[in-house]
Design an enzyme around this catalytic site. Structure first.
Site, short mmCIF file in Angstrom:
data_model
loop_
_atom_site.label_atom_id
_atom_site.label_comp_id
_atom_site.label_asym_id
_atom_site.label_seq_id
_atom_site.Cartn_x
_atom_site.Cartn_y
_atom_site.Cartn_z
N ILE A 44 60.85 62.15 27.40
CA ILE A 44 60.67 60.73 27.74
C ILE A 44 59.58 60.53 28.79
O ILE A 44 59.21 61.46 29.51
CB ILE A 44 61.98 60.06 28.23
N ASP A 62 52.50 52.15 20.02
CA ASP A 62 53.66 53.04 19.82
C ASP A 62 54.46 52.62 18.59
O ASP A 62 54.75 53.43 17.71
CB ASP A 62 54.58 53.00 21.05
N CYS A 87 56.32 60.25 28.93
CA CYS A 87 55.13 61.10 29.07
C CYS A 87 54.02 60.67 28.11
O CYS A 87 53.00 61.33 28.01
CB CYS A 87 55.50 62.57 28.89
O1 PMV Z 1 50.91 56.64 27.75
P1 PMV Z 1 51.28 55.45 26.98
O2 PMV Z 1 51.92 55.75 25.70
O3 PMV Z 1 52.07 54.45 27.81
O4 PMV Z 1 49.94 54.75 26.51
C1 PMV Z 1 49.21 53.89 27.29
C2 PMV Z 1 47.94 53.51 26.60
C3 PMV Z 1 47.11 52.54 27.42
O5 PMV Z 1 45.91 52.32 26.70
C4 PMV Z 1 46.77 53.10 28.78
C5 PMV Z 1 47.84 51.23 27.61
C6 PMV Z 1 47.98 50.38 26.37
O6 PMV Z 1 48.81 49.47 26.42
O7 PMV Z 1 47.26 50.55 25.38
#
Ligand code: PMV
Length: 326
Positions: free
Chosen positions: A111, A161, A113
């Protein structure tokens, strides 16, 4: 009695994190680290066992639309919010009399990461509910519901995601609401043959929202984002693993300039470039994961060096989850 299994993969960002927040494109990819939902029959209630959290939830189906989520912590909240959202979505469309079921949820995904564990758990929960009730809805709708859950629990979310986990593929993220599935493209075919290592290097010291905020204050962010945007544009044209690895390293350098890398992450990326085709930090940074495009002939040396660095975990991954039992 056992009814069936529902699964969802996790995601990595291959190119373009942070710049995507300001409207540049990004490429994400589903990887075969899974959340599993084992469904069993139940007499009356919906019973959800969160194996990794050691928690069990018993829900009276009639009360689900009125569930008050504010006293729950986030791990449990995702699952409750997912159930509540799918019940309300279906009720609004005239469905009623939902079947009770027992669901055991467990996950391979570490979680907080950058692997999208929450999106994977939310997708698994909602798919289990739909599967039990023999209801199918379009992926686009499923995406919308899962995204709204992520937003409600986190306060802030991007479509990356949710969409990557639901489509189980390679995606071009156009902005925080819009994406394109790249299945069948030249890049998809190239990625299909790749062997990746996902290295959980160290715990993240900051949350995504904090890192995004810090990056927003970087004096050269515009110029760096533009360079990242150019890399993302080139990715769809590459033909070889060498070219792909080279772009990963260039993207990593730019993330380093933005200040979201750490010395340990840089060391892992260095090893990934020495023994593989290339590597980069993936996700918001400040710790978390590195993705390495491996050269299979030198994998043993790479694994040995990673062990010496005392990283938290190493996962061998290919694109997407191999089978989907749904
Ligand atoms: O590490 P993660 O899965 O929270 O990805 C963040 C990706 C970013 O570009 C930094 C933020 C976003 O909302 O796209």
């Amino acid at each position: 009695a056992f009814v069936g299994t529902v699964e969802a993969p996790s995601k990595v960002i291959l190119f373009g994190e942070h710049a995507v927040v300001e409207g540049y494109g990004a490429i994400s990819m589903a990887v075969d680290l899974r959340t599993r939902g084992k469904i069993f029959e139940s007499e009356k209630d919906i019973v959800i066992n969160l194996k990794d959290l050691g928690r069990s939830l018993t829900l009276d189906i009639e009360n689900i639309p009125k569930l008050d989520l504010k006293n729950y912590n986030s791990g449990v909240k995702y699952v409750l919010c997912a159930i509540k959202s799918i019940v309300n979505y279906l009720k609004d469309r005239g469905y009623e009399d939902f079947k009770p079921f027992k669901l055991d949820i467990s996950s391979d995904i570490p979680i907080s990461c950058g692997l999208g564990s929450s999106a994977s758990v939310v997708a698994t929960t909602i798919k289990s509910f739909l599967s039990t009730n023999a209801i199918s809805i379009p992926k686009k709708e499923l995406c919308k519901i899962c995204f709204s859950v992520e937003k409600e629990v986190q306060g802030r979310a991007s479509i990356t995601d949710t969409a990557t986990v639901i489509y189980n593929s390679v995606l071009k993220i156009k902005n925080s609401n819009d994406f394109e599935v790249l299945k069948g493209t030249k890049l998809y075919k190239l990625l299909k043959g790749c062997h990746f290592l996902v290295v959980h290097v160290e715990k993240r010291k900051k949350k995504t929202a904090e890192l995004v905020k810090e990056v927003a204050e970087h004096p050269r962010k515009e110029e760096i984002f533009r360079s990242i945007g150019k890399i993302v544009d080139k990715v769809e044209e590459v033909s070889t693993w060498e070219e792909l690895g080279c772009l990963m390293v260039k993207n990593h350098e730019l993330l380093r300039e933005l200040g979201v890398s750490t010395s340990k992450i840089d060391k892992v990326v260095e090893l990934g470039s020495r023994y593989g085709y290339g590597a980069k930090l993936s996700g918001a940074g400040g710790g978390g994961i590195v993705i390495i495009l491996t050269d299979e002939d030198r994998r043993e040396e790479l694994l040995k060096s990673l062990k010496e660095l005392e990283v938290l975990d190493v996962f061998e991954c290919k694109v997407g989850m191999k089978s989907e039992n749904q």
